[in-house]
Write a protein that holds these residues in place. Structure first.
Motif, mmCIF file in Angstrom:
data_model
loop_
_atom_site.group_PDB
_atom_site.id
_atom_site.type_symbol
_atom_site.label_atom_id
_atom_site.label_comp_id
_atom_site.label_asym_id
_atom_site.label_seq_id
_atom_site.Cartn_x
_atom_site.Cartn_y
_atom_site.Cartn_z
ATOM 1 N N MET A 1 39.146 37.599 42.475
ATOM 2 C CA MET A 1 39.134 36.467 43.415
ATOM 3 C C MET A 1 40.553 35.985 43.712
ATOM 4 S SD MET A 1 36.110 35.837 44.547
ATOM 5 C CE MET A 1 36.122 34.158 45.174
ATOM 6 N N VAL B 1 32.907 33.009 38.177
ATOM 7 C CA VAL B 1 33.171 32.879 39.622
ATOM 8 C C VAL B 1 32.337 31.752 40.236
ATOM 9 C CG1 VAL B 1 33.096 34.118 41.851
ATOM 10 C CG2 VAL B 1 33.852 35.309 39.790
ATOM 11 N N ASP C 1 34.168 28.737 41.419
ATOM 12 C CA ASP C 1 35.119 28.882 42.522
ATOM 13 C C ASP C 1 34.493 28.304 43.797
ATOM 14 O OD1 ASP C 1 36.548 30.087 44.782
ATOM 15 O OD2 ASP C 1 37.503 31.387 43.291
ATOM 16 N N ASP D 1 35.142 39.271 39.512
ATOM 17 C CA ASP D 1 35.560 38.300 38.494
ATOM 18 C C ASP D 1 36.722 37.459 39.028
ATOM 19 O OD1 ASP D 1 37.715 40.011 38.428
ATOM 20 O OD2 ASP D 1 37.146 40.944 36.534
ATOM 21 N N THR D 2 37.208 36.551 38.226
ATOM 22 C CA THR D 2 38.262 35.636 38.704
ATOM 23 C C THR D 2 39.561 36.383 39.025
ATOM 24 O OG1 THR D 2 38.711 35.117 36.385
ATOM 25 C CG2 THR D 2 37.398 33.540 37.612
#
Ligand code: CP
Length: 303
Positions: free
Chosen positions: A251, A274, A277, A247-248
């Motif tokens: 990341m 994501v 991204d 998930d973010t």
């Protein structure tokens, strides 16, 4: 020289031969118009004994974009397999009709048996939990196109490393490049099989359970789906299915230039948030799959 050869596993080709396929894939991507007639008069059979979206449709798109044509099936119950015909007989017959064959099969090792009797170039489009060499070509092309080189990489492979044929093929292929290090991230029940670890002997690797422990050091994170269809025990699948969700938040720990790859399909191991991204390369990866299959078809047909 790849003309007339089979591709069952990545090491059927030398590094130089793989690099030549990747190079042609890049050329096709940059100028697809140049290649629209090169397979005119040629016929590809796609024999899919197991479900697929990307592999089958990218093979069929590849042949059509090269000016060739495609026959085959995606539902083996509509073929004479349902009457008891052996795989070897099917391949012997189909290889008399077409110029090249791509086959997916649920049984590990089926591709070897098929290639042994095929009169035409035979491509393994995935056999059970064994190998998926054209996914590997796809992965290599995506990495090379983004980073410029396949050397000097720390690669995390995360998820179902036991049943995931894509990671088996990719580990073998990447281990032949320079200064490669793997981090195998999985639950204990889904660790990379010993035979794969033996085949990459000489390449540094570690095995861990937690994605967070490794993500900050990786150049490539290769996420995989926990493969429900390959579990003998449904309860074990239920217990393990959500082992990893990228998930973010995770990341944020990763390097600014880390690439996230996934052979797809995904279930929920990568949150859709994501996708936005710029390090998420998995949709681009699927497109490279078509170009690299165009290159592979051309090479095996000697065009
Ligand atoms: N990556 C891959 O093999 O996807 P499909 O199962 O959709 O072909």
């Amino acid at each position: 020289m790849l003309k007339g050869r089979h591709l069952v596993k990545p090491d059927d080709f030398t590094v130089e031969e793989i690099d030549s396929v990747l190079e042609l894939g890049m050329q096709i991507k940059s100028n697809p118009e140049k290649y629209i007639n090169v397979c005119e008069g040629k016929l590809l059979a796609t024999l899919f004994y197991e479900p697929s979206t990307r592999t089958r449709l990218s093979f069929e798109s590849a042949m059509n974009r090269l000016g060739g044509r495609v026959v085959g099936f995606s539902d083996p119950s509509a073929s004479s397999t349902s009457k008891g015909e052996s795989l070897e007989d099917t391949i012997t017959i189909v290889s008399q009709y077409v110029d090249i064959i791509a086959m997916r099969h649920p049984i590990s090792g089926a591709a070897n048996h098929a290639a042994a009797v095929s009169l035409r170039p035979f491509i393994n489009a995935g056999d059970g939990k064994n190998q998926h060499p054209t996914q590997t070509l796809t992965d290599l092309l995506t990495i090379k196109a983004n980073r410029g080189s396949l050397d000097n990489l720390k690669i995390g492979m995360c998820g179902d490393l036991k049943y995931g044929r894509t990671v088996h093929s990719l580990a073998k292929a990447m281990s032949r490049y320079k200064n490669i290090e793997f981090v195998f991230i999985s639950p204990d029940e889904l660790k990379m099989p010993d035979n794969v670890k033996m085949e990459i002997e000489g390449t540094k690797y570690s095995e861990i359970n937690n994605l967070e422990d490794a993500i900050g050091d990786l150049d490539v994170l290769y996420m995989t789906r926990i493969q429900r269809e390959r579990f003998e025990d449904p309860e074990e699948y239920e217990r393990l299915k959500d082992s990893y969700i990228l998930d973010t938040e995770k990341m944020k720990i990763a390097k600014e230039d880390m690439m996230v790859l996934h052979p797809l399909p995904r279930v929920n191991e990568i949150s859709v948030e994501v996708d936005k991204d710029p390090r998420a390369k998995y949709f681009e990866q699927a497109q490279y799959g078509m170009y690299v299959r165009m290159a592979l078809i051309m090479k095996l047909l000697g065009l």
